[in-house]
Design an enzyme around this catalytic site. Sequence first.
Site, short mmCIF file in Angstrom:
data_model
loop_
_atom_site.label_atom_id
_atom_site.label_comp_id
_atom_site.label_asym_id
_atom_site.label_seq_id
_atom_site.Cartn_x
_atom_site.Cartn_y
_atom_site.Cartn_z
N HIS A 715 46.92 46.32 38.61
CA HIS A 715 46.15 46.95 37.94
C HIS A 715 46.54 47.82 37.02
O HIS A 715 45.99 49.27 37.29
CB HIS A 715 44.93 47.52 39.08
CG HIS A 715 43.41 48.08 38.56
ND1 HIS A 715 42.89 49.51 38.18
CD2 HIS A 715 41.61 47.09 38.40
CE1 HIS A 715 41.50 49.16 37.93
NE2 HIS A 715 41.66 48.05 37.93
N ASP A 877 35.23 43.82 41.71
CA ASP A 877 35.52 44.49 40.51
C ASP A 877 35.46 43.40 39.37
O ASP A 877 35.38 43.51 38.49
CB ASP A 877 37.11 44.46 40.82
CG ASP A 877 37.43 44.56 38.98
OD1 ASP A 877 37.86 45.98 39.62
OD2 ASP A 877 38.12 44.38 39.04
#
Length: 965
Positions: A715, A877
Amino acid sequence: MLEVVDEKTGYPTDMLELSMEIEADMGIDSIKRVEILSTMRQRVPGLPEADPAKLASMRTLAEIAEALGAPAGGAPAAAAAAAPVAAAAPAPAAAPAAGANGVDLVAEMLEVVAEKTGYPADMLELGMEIEADLGIDSIKRVEILSTMRQRVPGLPEADPAKLASMRTLAEIVEALHVNPEMGAAEPSLVTAPASISDISSLARFVVRPRVVPAPGFASALFEARTIVVLPEGGDPSAPLAAGLVERLRGAGLPARVATDLDGVRDADAVIDLRALVPETSADAWAKANFDAFSLARALAPRFGEFGGTLVFVQDTGGDLGISGSAPGREGYAGIAGLAKTAALEWPTAEVRTIDLSYLSAARTADDAAAALFTELERGGLEREVGLAADGTRVTLEGALETVPGPTVPVTEGGVFVVSGGARGVTASALIELARTAPGRCKFLILGRTALAEEDPSLASASTDAELKRALMLAARSRGEAVSPRELGSQARRILANREVRANFAALRGYGSEVEYAAVDVRSVEQVRDAVASVRTRWGRVDGLIHGAGVLADASLQDKTDEGFLRVFETKVAGLRALLDATASDDLRWLCLFSSVAARGGNPGQSDYAMANEILNKAAAAEAARRGPSCAVSSIGWGPWAGGMVTPTLAAMFEARGVGLIPLDEGCQAFVAELGAGGPSEVVIGAGLELAPGEAQGYAGLARVHRGSAPQLDDHRVRGEVVLPIAMVLEWFVQLAQVELPSAPSWVFEDFRVLRGVVVSDYDAAPTTLRVVSQSAGEGLGVELTTVDGDGGRRHGARLRAGEGRLSAVEAASLPASPWAVSEVYAPGRLFHGPAFQAITSLEGLSEQGASALLQGYATSGVQWSPRRRPLDPVALDGMLQLGLLCGLARFGEPSLPLAIERCEILRAELDATEGPYRCELRVREASNQHTRCDAALIAADGRVVIRIEGLQMFALPRAQSAAAE
C-alpha cells in the site's frame, strides 16, 4: 475559511491565522486543499472553481482567500464575521458567591452543621476538626455542602475526594471563598433516568464471561520511558518477571525489575506480578491486596496528575474468577476492583487487570511470560481481561435478565446466620423475608452494636438533634465537659439501639425467632462461638447472609492503612469467619451483599470495590464447590433510597442521574434472588446501565511497522507506505466491539481523514498512533479519533449502535469496464500491490458507478499478520478502489478517499465468510474535482455486511498525478 480549515484538519480556529503557510506551518497537503475548497464552495455558493495546479502552488491561506475573490489582504467572510466577537472585551469573572450576595458563609456553615449533625450551634467552632472533633464522615460532608449550595446559590459542587482531605470547617469555608473550581467527581455508573421519580422497576444484570479476540492494540507502556516490573512474590529472581523483562527489552523497551515501592517512584509504567503466589491462605490474600493498594496509593499523586500505565496481574483461573474454577484463589480478585477504581480516579492513566492462568494451570513461567507479553503488545482495551492457558481471552459483561423462579425456595423453619442484619438495608431485607417466607424463620443476627439499656430520661428525645441537646444538658448538669464528638457517639449508640430493637420486634411480629450476638464479624473465634451456640439450640444452619460492611471514602492518595483494613476486613475476613463457622453445615442458601462499585469501580471507594469484588468471586467458587443444592448469589447493589442516603443526598444523586433503589422493591428483589440458585454474580439497581466503556472511554496504541503490518508493503503511494482508511476503520471497529459489544451493527458517521499518515520508517521504528474513544455527550454517541505522537488528530468519526438492517444500493445498468482486471492494477490506475488487490471481476464500470466481485484477505494469497480480524480489510479497501476507478473514468487522473458520511458494518461480519463478495457502487454526485458515492458489500449468502454512504473522492493535482504514475 478558518472554520472549514478547523473542521477539516482538527486545528482549533483560535490558533489559525491567514498568514500561516499551508504546508510548512500546518502540514496541509494538496489533497486536503482540494477538500477545503470543495467544502467552501458548498457553504458559499458562487465561489469559483480552483485550478488544482494553481492551488498546489499557493503558500498561505490568505492566497487561497484572495483567489476565491476576497479583497487582497482581506479576511474571508467567515473570519470577518467572527472579528467583532473576537474583539469584544471579555465579560468580568463572577465573584465568589459570598462576595456577590453578602452571605455570611461562616454563619451559614455553622447553622447547617448544627442542623445536619444535631450539635448545638453554640458549641461549634470553625477550628474544630471535622473527623477528630465532630465525627463527621464523608457522606455527611457531602450532605452539608449540598445544603450549603441550596442556601447560597452559586456555590461550587464539591469533589468528595478533595472534601475528604479537608480537616476543619474553616478549610471548607475557605474553599468556598477562593476555589470555585471544586468540581464534583462524576459517578462511575452510566444511568438512564432523568429523575428518580421516573424509575418504576429495578434493572438486574447477570455478570457473565464474554470471549473477546485480541484486537491488536498495544499497551501505552510501549511509549514509556521507564518500565518497572514488580516480581511475583517480591522475589527478584522470580522466573515470570525475568522472562517478561527479557521480552520487553527485546522489543526495545527500558524495562527493569524492582522489589519495593522505592523502585517505582520514577516509573512511567508499572507491571505488578506480586499477587502470583501459590498460597491461598487468608493472610496471603490480605497481603496481596494490601500490597496492590499500597502501590496504587504511592502512584496516585503522579499518575492522577500526569498519567501513566499500571498493569495488575492476578491469577483467579484466567477467567476473572467468574467460573470458580480456581478454588482458593478468589481472594486475589480484589485487585481488579482496585484497578477499575484507579482508572476512574486517574482519567489520563491506563490501568488494567490481567487475570493470567499461571499457577492455577501449572503453566511454565516461560509460557506465561510469552502470553503476558503478547497481551501487552497486541492485546486489547478492556479494563479487565482473562487469559486462559488454552489461549481463550475473556472479559466480563452484564446482561440484562429477569430473575428466574426459585430453584431452592425458602422453606418453613429455615435457620439463617446473618451478619449486619440488625440495622439498615440488610435488616429491612430480613423483615421482607420473614413476611413472605412460608412459616417461621430463625435468625442469628451478628452485629457490632452492643445492646444496652437506655436512660429512661431520654425517652422523649426522638431525633438525633434532640438527643444531643438532652445529653449535653445532662452532662452540664453533672458539671461534666463533653466534646461534640463524644456527644455524637453517645447519640448514635442510642439511636442504633432503638433501631435494632424495632427491627427485632418487626421480625418477631411475623413469627420469626431472633437471636442476637454483638461480635466482631472479622473474628473467627467470636463468630464460631456464636454460631455454635444457636446450632445447639436450633440444631442446624441452613442459610448464610453476609450483609456487614463499612465505608471510609477517600481518594487513593488520601486513604489510610487503618481505613483500608477496616473496610476490607469487614467484608473479606468477615466472610472467611462466617464460612469457617458453618463449614460443617449443609447450607441451602448463601447470599452475599456486594456493591456495584465492584463491577465498575467508584471514585473514593477503592477499598470497598476490592472487598466486594472478592465477595463476587467467592460466591462463584462456593457455587462451583457446593453444586445446585445450594442457592449461591452475590448481589452488587446500587445505592438504596434509605440507610445513609438522606433526602439531601437523594436530591444530589438525582441531579447526577443516579437512581436509588426503593426500599420495598430492593427487599423484594433480595427475596427473589435468595432462592434463585444462580447465576452467582448479579448487579441490581434503579435505572442502571452497565456500560462497558464507562464515561472516559478507551485508548489503545497502534504500532505500525513491517512486523505488525507486513501487508502495508503493498500500500504505497509514490513509493511511500501510506496508512489505508480500511485499517483505520478496522481499529474503529475494535473500539466498537468494547464500547457497543451487543449492537446488531455499528454505524460510523462523519468519518474523516484530518491528516493522512505516511509510515516513514516502515522497516525500523514503529509509527505509533493512539486510537481513542470517548463519549460525545448524552445521546450523541461515541467520538473516535486517532492521535499522533505530537497530539495531533489524524482521523475522526462518531460511533452509534445500528439496527442491523443494511440495505443495498440502487440497481443500475452499467457499461462494461474499459479495463480488464489485469489492467486495473497497472501504473496510473490503482497503486495497490498483491495484498490489497481485492477486485477479481469487473462486471460494469463508468463515471456513474461500478459492479464487481471482490476477494477477502484470507484468499488474497498474501500473508497478513496472523490474527483474527474484526472485519475484512481487503474487501473494504476494494469498495474504495471501485470509487477510485469511477473517479479515474471521470477525472482521467487518480483520486483519493478523504471522507465517508456514513459507514454501517454488520456485527455478524465478525463471523462472516472469507469471500467472495459482491460490491455495488453508485456515484451520487460529482464535479470536476470530487465524487460522492454510495456502496454496498454483499456476502456470498446475500447479506449486505457493509454499507457506505457519501464516500468522498478527491482528485489528485496533475503534478502529483504524474509523479504517482
